[in-house]
Design an enzyme around this catalytic site. Sequence first.
Site, PDB file in Angstrom:
ATOM      1  N   LYS A 261      -0.076   5.790  -0.440  1.00  0.00           N
ATOM      2  CA  LYS A 261       1.266   5.556  -1.003  1.00  0.00           C
ATOM      3  C   LYS A 261       2.239   6.676  -0.614  1.00  0.00           C
ATOM      4  O   LYS A 261       3.434   6.476  -0.581  1.00  0.00           O
ATOM      5  CB  LYS A 261       1.193   5.373  -2.517  1.00  0.00           C
ATOM      6  N   ARG A 262       1.700   7.845  -0.332  1.00  0.00           N
ATOM      7  CA  ARG A 262       2.580   8.965   0.030  1.00  0.00           C
ATOM      8  C   ARG A 262       3.083   8.860   1.468  1.00  0.00           C
ATOM      9  O   ARG A 262       4.043   9.527   1.850  1.00  0.00           O
ATOM     10  CB  ARG A 262       1.860  10.303  -0.122  1.00  0.00           C
TER      11      ARG A 262
END
Length: 503
Positions: A261-262
């Site tokens: 997600k980063r």
Amino acid sequence: MSVRVRFAPSPTGPLHIGGVRTALYNYLLAKKEGGQFILRIEDTDQNRLVAGAEDYIKESLEWLGLVPDEGPGYGGDHGPYRQSERKGLYAEYAQKMVADGNAYYAFDTPEELDKMRKEQEALGHHSAKYDARIRMQMRNSLSLAKEEADKLIASGEGIIRLKMPDNEDVSFVDLVREKVTFNTKELDDKVILKKDGMPTYHLANVVDDHLMKITHVIRGEEWLSSTAHHVLMYRFMGWTAPQFTHLPLILKPTGKGKLSKRDGAKFGFAVFPLEWHDKKEDEIYAGFRESGFDPKALLNFLVLLGWNPGNDEELMSMARMTELFSLDKIVKSGARFDVDKSKWFNQQYLMATADEALLAPVKAAMPQGVICDDSYLMTVIGLMKERVTKYGDFYTEGNFFFSAPSSYDDKQIKKRYTAELDSHFAQIDILISASDGTAPAMETAVKGYLTDNELKMGVYLPLLRIMLCGELKGPDLFQIMAVLGKDEVGERNSKALAYFKTL
Ligand code: GLU
């Protein structure tokens, strides 16, 4: 038998793009086979629930057009579709496995479990597991005297664990990997029922797939080893297991490692379908919707991350994807999340969409406070359509259509501008204002003047563009002039020229 598939996310956060692909493959198989696509919310781990996650999942599926045939809020004969609402029905299956000798009660405290792990690690057993090797040293209904165990069970002390056979190969067919085998030595005695009567993922997943008559399980490859546990549970219960397909990982744009997600913020793109505000981290994760993607383009991009139609067809409508989709063309190796490719797909969809149909999404993507009427915006859409990849780009790439430049590309100006050019620009302005204001008329006038006076197009035209747009970008210069109108062109030119002189 009708095909029934399910998408079974846990509402522990927003739907990752990998989850969207899982939903899509399930959906396509259901539609292709005339079956049902079911949404099941796997919320047995109440500690990990995140407020808003279930709504986010549903909103994402609806935005994408992957609307469930059955699910919480969608109706269906096999509900409830939220596992927490099914809590009462799992215990009997766990107890049946205990009665048949395939599961047992365990009473170990967290401290005892911790001690066991440390002892195992000290002995060099790196992945310390509660398994056949150590279960008789622990406190459970197999190791304790029956009376003592019964007492503990009666007082509600026990959890239920699966009793994995010792040293047995468990095999199943995965449609992508063919035969997959795990030896039970690699697998632990998984907890299937917790003290509070809540099942764990494993029990709930198997029981629900059975009760909901699921024919195909299509999920991420991280669940592959759990499948061995699941296959044993099907055997213990005397049920037929569904067909399994595990999807390959989606890899970072660099091709190395799993997309996380980063990575969205790191590589400057979205990894979630919709924007998500993570309240705990107080962080906003970008969404494809808010980044100006057409959901159909996103699905077209995603369908090819791990599957191909067997030829080089790339642009596919939903109907075409459904027609071509088949599980046997899913690949084993990880699929790289190619950001440029996602933009390319969106661009293709933009170009294929009628200008009228782009009006609403482009308007929605305009920053607040930009005022322009629909017919003006339609003209801009027509001119910019082939030059953008997302809805928001109509403004960011075409901001000069909405306001005069507030800054100029000094480097490009210095390369070309000298004070001797001023008198010619004055003449050009006169010609522009005397023209009928159409693009061809202005083009003939300007280019004619430059040719007649033996002036360089490569000096004057870029400078004219910078006067109007601030930099060397945008569609045909004379089209821009026609859209802006003679008066605005005149104003921008004199303002810019005054600035050029200061450099
Ligand atoms: N609840 C699991 C998840 O969050 C579902 C895995 C499965 O499809 O069995 O991914």
